[in-house]
Design a protein around this motif. Sequence first.
Motif, mmCIF file in Angstrom:
data_model
loop_
_atom_site.group_PDB
_atom_site.id
_atom_site.type_symbol
_atom_site.label_atom_id
_atom_site.label_comp_id
_atom_site.label_asym_id
_atom_site.label_seq_id
_atom_site.Cartn_x
_atom_site.Cartn_y
_atom_site.Cartn_z
ATOM 1 N N ASN A 99 53.675 17.581 -17.597
ATOM 2 C CA ASN A 99 54.399 17.926 -18.811
ATOM 3 C C ASN A 99 53.386 18.018 -19.943
ATOM 4 O O ASN A 99 52.201 17.708 -19.759
ATOM 5 N N ALA A 100 53.843 18.440 -21.098
ATOM 6 C CA ALA A 100 52.968 18.505 -22.273
ATOM 7 C C ALA A 100 53.442 17.533 -23.339
ATOM 8 O O ALA A 100 53.256 17.762 -24.536
ATOM 9 N N LEU A 101 54.045 16.433 -22.890
ATOM 10 C CA LEU A 101 54.619 15.451 -23.813
ATOM 11 C C LEU A 101 53.979 14.079 -23.705
ATOM 12 O O LEU A 101 54.296 13.191 -24.501
ATOM 13 N N ARG A 168 48.771 17.502 -30.378
ATOM 14 C CA ARG A 168 49.992 16.692 -30.404
ATOM 15 C C ARG A 168 50.939 17.103 -29.272
ATOM 16 O O ARG A 168 50.883 18.230 -28.774
ATOM 17 N N PRO A 169 51.807 16.207 -28.841
ATOM 18 C CA PRO A 169 52.757 16.542 -27.774
ATOM 19 C C PRO A 169 53.658 17.706 -28.162
ATOM 20 O O PRO A 169 53.952 17.920 -29.339
ATOM 21 N N GLY A 170 54.089 18.458 -27.155
ATOM 22 C CA GLY A 170 55.050 19.530 -27.367
ATOM 23 C C GLY A 170 54.470 20.813 -27.890
ATOM 24 O O GLY A 170 55.185 21.619 -28.496
ATOM 25 N N ALA A 171 53.188 21.072 -27.645
ATOM 26 C CA ALA A 171 52.540 22.261 -28.203
ATOM 27 C C ALA A 171 52.895 23.540 -27.469
ATOM 28 O O ALA A 171 52.601 24.630 -27.970
ATOM 29 N N PHE A 172 53.516 23.436 -26.288
ATOM 30 C CA PHE A 172 53.756 24.619 -25.459
ATOM 31 C C PHE A 172 55.249 24.753 -25.138
ATOM 32 O O PHE A 172 55.980 23.765 -25.147
ATOM 33 N N PRO A 173 55.720 25.976 -24.858
ATOM 34 C CA PRO A 173 57.133 26.166 -24.525
ATOM 35 C C PRO A 173 57.554 25.327 -23.329
ATOM 36 O O PRO A 173 56.751 25.060 -22.432
ATOM 37 N N LYS A 174 58.799 24.889 -23.343
ATOM 38 C CA LYS A 174 59.358 24.046 -22.282
ATOM 39 C C LYS A 174 58.404 22.888 -21.968
ATOM 40 O O LYS A 174 57.892 22.747 -20.854
ATOM 41 N N PRO A 175 58.146 22.045 -22.969
ATOM 42 C CA PRO A 175 57.095 21.032 -22.843
ATOM 43 C C PRO A 175 57.331 20.003 -21.745
ATOM 44 O O PRO A 175 56.380 19.318 -21.346
ATOM 45 N N ARG A 176 58.559 19.888 -21.247
ATOM 46 C CA ARG A 176 58.810 18.939 -20.153
ATOM 47 C C ARG A 176 58.445 19.506 -18.791
ATOM 48 O O ARG A 176 58.462 18.790 -17.791
ATOM 49 N N SER A 177 58.077 20.765 -18.733
ATOM 50 C CA SER A 177 57.854 21.423 -17.448
ATOM 51 C C SER A 177 56.426 21.237 -16.948
ATOM 52 O O SER A 177 55.486 20.993 -17.713
ATOM 53 N N THR A 178 56.279 21.388 -15.633
ATOM 54 C CA THR A 178 54.952 21.349 -15.027
ATOM 55 C C THR A 178 54.084 22.477 -15.557
ATOM 56 O O THR A 178 52.873 22.299 -15.775
ATOM 57 N N THR A 183 49.426 24.386 -18.556
ATOM 58 C CA THR A 183 48.926 25.186 -19.676
ATOM 59 C C THR A 183 48.119 24.315 -20.631
ATOM 60 O O THR A 183 47.081 24.748 -21.154
ATOM 61 N N ALA A 184 48.592 23.096 -20.848
ATOM 62 C CA ALA A 184 47.827 22.157 -21.680
ATOM 63 C C ALA A 184 46.447 21.926 -21.084
ATOM 64 O O ALA A 184 45.445 21.828 -21.808
ATOM 65 N N TYR A 185 46.378 21.857 -19.756
ATOM 66 C CA TYR A 185 45.096 21.635 -19.082
ATOM 67 C C TYR A 185 44.158 22.822 -19.275
ATOM 68 O O TYR A 185 43.008 22.655 -19.705
ATOM 69 N N SER A 186 44.616 24.022 -18.963
ATOM 70 C CA SER A 186 43.738 25.192 -19.085
ATOM 71 C C SER A 186 43.325 25.409 -20.536
ATOM 72 O O SER A 186 42.183 25.813 -20.812
ATOM 73 N N THR A 187 44.231 25.124 -21.467
ATOM 74 C CA THR A 187 43.900 25.274 -22.884
ATOM 75 C C THR A 187 42.853 24.256 -23.303
ATOM 76 O O THR A 187 41.935 24.564 -24.078
#
Length: 307
Positions: A99-101, A168-178, A183-187
Amino acid sequence: MPSTIVMTGASRGIGRVAAEHILREAPQAHLVVAARGATGARLATELGGNGHRVSHVAVDLGAPDSVRSAALEIRGRLDRGELPPLHGFVGNAGVQYTNALTAGPDGFESTFAVNVLANHLFVRLLEDRFHTPARIVVTVSDTHFGDFAHNLGMVPGPAWGSPEVLARPGAFPKPRSTAAGRTAYSTSKLAAIYLVHEYARRLRAGIDAIGFNPGFVPGTDLARDAGLATRFAMRRILPVLTRTRFATSRAAAGRCLADVVLGGTVAPTGSYVDRDQVARSSEESYDPRREAELWDALERIIEPYAG
C-alpha cells in the motif's frame, strides 16, 4: 589503507553477499553495518570472523530521528579515532509495501523514508567526515523505467509529483492497493537516481556518487509484505529467470555491488551502473529541474534532524 565503509541493508539478500565480498576483497576495511539493534549486533558477529573488522550502529531507517542518532554516533567514533577514516557509504536498504499508506513515527511514508530520506540524511550528516577519494553508492532499480522490458510488467512505473507530497502517505491513486505500494517503490527509486545526480553536482571533488541497479533479483525479502502467492512466486518460481537476461541471482548482484563500492567497476560520479557496467537510465531520470526540486525539498524536510 585502513578505511571505514558504512552500509545499510547488509543483513540479507544482495547486501549480505556484497558485505562478505567487501570484507574479503578489502581486508583493511572496517565495515559499519547500520541495522536494527539485535539484527546489527548479530550481523557484526557473523561477518566479523577471520579477522574481519565489523561493527554495527543501531538504526530504524524509517525514523529520521534514529537515522540522525546513528549518523552522529558514527561521527563521534570517527572523531575519537575508534574508526579509520571514512571512505564509503552504501545505501543498499530498500522496502516495498502493499500500500502507499504505511508511515513511520514522524509521519513520512515508509517507502520514501527508507529508500530516499534515510540515505540523504546519512549522506548530509557524514558529508564533512569523508576522506577523499570516497564513494557513495545507492542501490536503485530498473523499475524506474516502468516498462515490460525491465521488470516484466510486475511493477508500475513511477508517478512523479511534488516531493513534499511523495514523502507523505496517500500520494498515489487508490493508496490502499498493492499497485499504489509498488508505484511508491518505483517512484522512490527514480528519486534516488535524481539524488545521485545532485550529489555529483554538489558534493566536493573526490566524493563520487553512483546509482547501482542490481536488476530484478528474485528470492530476496523485498516482497516480504506481499501476499502469500507473490511471496511463493518470488522465492520458488521466479528464481528460474536468473538463467535468462530478465533476472540476476543474489550471488551475482551482490558481487556486482561490491565491485561498485570498491571501485572495481569504473564509473564516474553521477553514473548509473546496471549490474557490472555503466549504462543510461531512463529518459525521465535526467531532469535537472526535478533533481533540484527534490534536493530543496529534502533539505527542508531534514532541517530539524540535521542541526
